[in-house]
Design an enzyme around this catalytic site. Structure first.
Site, PDB file in Angstrom:
ATOM      1  N   GLU A  89       0.794  -1.223   0.000  1.00 34.65           N
ATOM      2  CA  GLU A  89       0.000   0.000   0.000  1.00 34.65           C
ATOM      3  C   GLU A  89       0.833   1.283   0.000  1.00 34.65           C
ATOM      4  OE1 GLU A  89      -3.263   0.456  -0.249  1.00 34.65           O
ATOM      5  OE2 GLU A  89      -3.621  -1.701  -0.445  1.00 34.65           O
ATOM      6  N   SER A 350     -31.670 -24.640  52.072  1.00 33.69           N
ATOM      7  CA  SER A 350     -30.802 -24.728  53.257  1.00 33.69           C
ATOM      8  C   SER A 350     -29.384 -24.238  53.009  1.00 33.69           C
ATOM      9  CB  SER A 350     -30.746 -26.190  53.730  1.00 33.69           C
ATOM     10  OG  SER A 350     -32.015 -26.638  54.122  1.00 33.69           O
TER      11      SER A 350
END
Length: 777
Positions: A89, A350
């Site tokens: 690029e 419990s």
């Protein structure tokens, strides 16, 4: 002094150089002024990523503008990716100031001589500007783009600009950025891409339609190989590397975005709205393994109409959540798969009993061998029962907790007080209990309150950390707490851990395969009223694991229980994560010691105690009561009549020992026809009135309202508890005798309407009263 004499004077030998310098200065000044007036502050809307502890993307969400735009860290830009991209690029990326004048002149010359646009001169920086501010391609916009590119270079480093480019580069459709493309096309992170894959991705943005991955793979492969050949000719890579890349097959298809740990992902996205990447503490292998275990386990329970489960795994050392499974199947709409079972408010059954017993240890109320009465008891109208609807008589504290007996737990809570327990749970950040605190009573210890799996698991992690409550960590950014808040003492947790490690208990799964591979853990189960929720929370030195099983609809299942439904899954997960833990077990604190106690009561032995055992106790804290399970009674020589000191004759008597039983225990023995040694009846000729030990009226309840139907009036039961020396009681309604009965005989009456006084007197002259209100409906 004139200002010109204070300023340094620059002499220019050439007028042209002087004009150039002035022009350059004006240009720079103008640029800085424009930069100030029109600042360039890129604002990119990223997708939210949820990552595991190793950086793997677990879950990804669309960005606010519906793009798959995943933020790429600089660390994810590998040298191979950087080298390939820059060479293709913008080879002079690290040398130009945002624009490349030579490339611009070259492009302008080609465009002029060809009469059309044949090549561009955009640098990576200029492409970033175009991606951030897309505009129509005109010469004026090109000039603006160049200005913005220089601005970008002024305020950002080259690596940051490259990072922006890789985050924004389009790949067709709504996919933007190298990370999104890598995950959605190749199913891997950018740092794992090969040279062939990198090359393929770098050329797609130039021709997104004709080289679209997944649908144009043949064209993409040809273009890829052309670029790879070009790289080889330009000596960018070794020839053997190029050949390997060209030979690599191109397997690309559009994949779904990662959707793991959906419950946690949705939770964290809501909590951290501004973060593009949320780094969790989840261990991906553990998460996948437990998800599979939960799904398979629930599939086996489908035949019992049980459809869901939730699991939370906490590392006790770091408090990091390593696995978070909110339901058996997030994508199941029929069984509430999207409900987060870890944060759902349910009844704990419990499972809160351990914090109660640990608090009672700290308050010096009990020790592990303290004997409690597990018999029917009326707590001001509240009459709890055990899970199996049976009573065990006298039991030790450790037996009561290990067997999850309800009556002893309620008795301990009454002595500890609900206020103290609620304060403990508030300290542990139980949010629903904080809201319900004014309405909670003794029933809370049996599940009469609301909790979440997250709250319970964090509480049990405190037991593993010697009573220190620490903050749970969902993200790696959350600091590790070196010191937590002391919820209960390390001495109390040691006593608790010994009890919860016992395997001779009813909540051990009945399945042989599970018990055969029993991990070394402490655990507690819970089953809510109506069998709607099954809990099992366990821990060792390394992990605390919380398991909930049930239906999000709240439907009760007769077969559901913490022991046989939740605990097998708990054991299975522990066996998979940490079966033979290398962390060892808990060491006895210096302030915990052993002492001899009476086996009958758990108290310090007295002269009566001929059977003594060893018990743990907390020095300076545990109770130091002398045993009183027997008492001296004066009787005649035949032991048929007892005397008090008031009526004791001068001779003809002996001093014997008799059991000193609580009235509730006597009532239980009487109701069950259990033989016990009774004291002889008191001397009938004694005229002394006994003031202590009056009958305890257990029905009706003092201050209660009773409603009876006019057509069919119902009777009210009268019952009481007395000492073992009482042979007969007398019942009065509004001071009128209505019945003489044995102490433990149930009496029924038809009460008058209005305020009613009910009295009970024993054969020693001791009396108790209660007041009730009777209304007709």
């Amino acid at each position: 002094m004139p200002l010109r004499k204070l300023l340094p004077q620059t002499k220019f030998k050439s007028p042209f150089l002087k004009k150039a310098t002035i022009s350059l200065g004006c240009l720079v000044t103008a640029f800085l002024l424009l930069d100030f007036l029109f600042p360039f502050k890129p604002k990119v809307q990223y997708s939210t990523q949820i990552t595991a502890d190793n950086g793997t993307v677990l879950h990804a969400f669309l960005s606010p503008d519906d793009k798959w735009r995943l933020y790429t860290n600089i660390s994810e830009i590998t040298p191979l990716l950087q080298k390939t991209l820059i060479h293709k690029e913008d080879q002079y990326f690290y040398y130009h100031p945002g624009i490349n004048p030579f490339a611009m002149l070259r492009a302008a010359g080609r465009n002029i001589f060809s009469g059309k646009r044949t090549s561009g001169a955009s640098t990576i920086t200029m492409q970033v500007v175009r991606l951030l501010e897309p505009k129509k391609r005109t010469y004026l916009n090109k000039l603006t783009e160049s200005f913005r590119a220089v601005q970008l270079e002024l305020h950002y480093s080259k690596d940051e600009i490259l990072q922006l480019y890789l985050n924004l580069v389009p790949y067709g459709g709504n996919i933007e950025g190298i990370k999104a493309a890598s995950l959605l096309y190749f199913g891997k992170a950018p740092q794992l891409l090969s040279l062939a894959e990198i090359t393929a991705l770098t050329i797609v943005p130039n021709r997104p339609s004709s080289l679209h991955p997944g649908s144009r793979n043949d064209a993409l492969k040809i273009a890829r190989n052309q670029w790879l050949t070009r790289f080889g000719k330009e000596k960018l890579f070794d020839s053997n590397v190029i050949q390997d890349a060209i030979s690599e097959p191109l397997i690309v298809r559009r994949l779904s975005a990662p959707k793991q740990t959906p419950h946690l992902a949705l939770r964290l996205k809501k909590d951290f709205t501004d973060l593009p990447i949320i780094n969790t503490t989840i261990k991906i292998q553990s998460q996948k393994q437990i998800e599979e275990q939960v799904k398979n386990y629930v599939n086996r329970l489908q035949s019992m109409n049980i459809h869901n489960a939730a699991v939370l795994v906490i590392n006790n050392e770091t408090m990091a959540v390593e696995a978070y499974v909110g339901s058996a199947d997030f994508n199941n709409p029929f069984d509430g798969g999207q409900v987060d079972g870890i944060r759902a408010i349910r009844s704990p059954g419990s499972s809160l009993k351990p914090i109660l017993y640990a608090t009672a240890f700290d308050k010096g109320i009990i020790t592990p061998k303290t004997v409690l009465n597990d018999v029917p008891t009326n707590f001001s109208g509240y009459e709890p029962e055990n899970f199996d609807q049976h009573f065990n008589g006298q039991v030790t504290t450790e037996f009561a907790l290990a067997n999850s007996l309800n009556i002893p737990a309620v008795k301990i809570l009454k002595e500890v007080s609900t206020t103290v327990l609620i304060d403990k749970l508030k300290k542990a950040d139980f949010q629903t209990i904080r809201k319900q605190s004014k309405d909670l009573g003794l029933s809370m210890i049996l599940g009469g309150c609301g909790v979440t799996l997250e709250e319970l698991t964090r509480l049990f992690a405190a037991f593993s950390n010697e009573g220190e409550l620490k903050q749970i960590r969902f993200t790696s950014e959350t600091p590790i707490s070196k010191k937590g808040e002391q919820l209960v003492s390390k001495e109390a947790t040691y006593l608790l851990n010994n009890i919860l490690t016992q395997v001779t208990r009813p909540d051990l799964p009945s399945n042989f395969d599970n018990t055969y591979h029993l991990p070394k853990i402490a655990w507690k189960t819970g089953t809510s009223y109506g069998k709607r929720d099954a809990w099992s929370i366990g821990y060792n030195r390394k992990y605390t694991i919380g398991v909930w099983v049930g239906n999000f609809s709240g439907e009760g299942i007769p077969e559901l229980s913490g022991a046989n439904t939740a605990t097998p899954l708990l054991f299975s997960i522990f066996n998979a994560l940490d079966y033979n833990s290398s962390k060892g077990w808990y060491q006895m604190p210096a302030n915990v010691s052993l002492r001899k106690i009476c086996a009958v009561t758990g108290d310090i032995p007295s002269d009566f105690c001929d059977h003594q055992i060893i018990d743990y106790y907390i020095m300076g804290v545990s109770p130091y009561h002398k045993c009183q399970h027997l008492r001296y009674v004066f009787t005649d020589l035949s032991s048929k009549i007892s005397y008090c000191t008031y009526c004791l004759p001068e001779s003809g008597f002996v001093k014997n020992t008799y059991p000193n039983l609580a009235p509730e225990l006597i009532a239980y023995y009487e109701s069950k026809k259990i033989p016990y040694q009774k004291s002889p009846p008191h001397n009938p000729f004694c005229e002394r009135v006994f003031r202590e030990g009056a009958p305890l009226i257990t029905s009706p309840n003092d201050g209660s309202e009773y409603f009876i139907q006019t057509a069919e009036p119902q009777q009210i039961q009268l019952s009481c508890q007395t000492g073992n020396d009482v042979q007969e009681v007398f019942w009065y309604v509004n001071d009128k005798l209505v019945k003489r009965s044995a102490p433990h005989e149930a009496v029924f009456i038809n009460p008058p309407v209005g305020r009613v006084k009910i009295s009970c007197s024993d054969d020693k002259g001791r009396n108790s009263d209660v007041q009730i209100v009777v209304k007709k409906i």
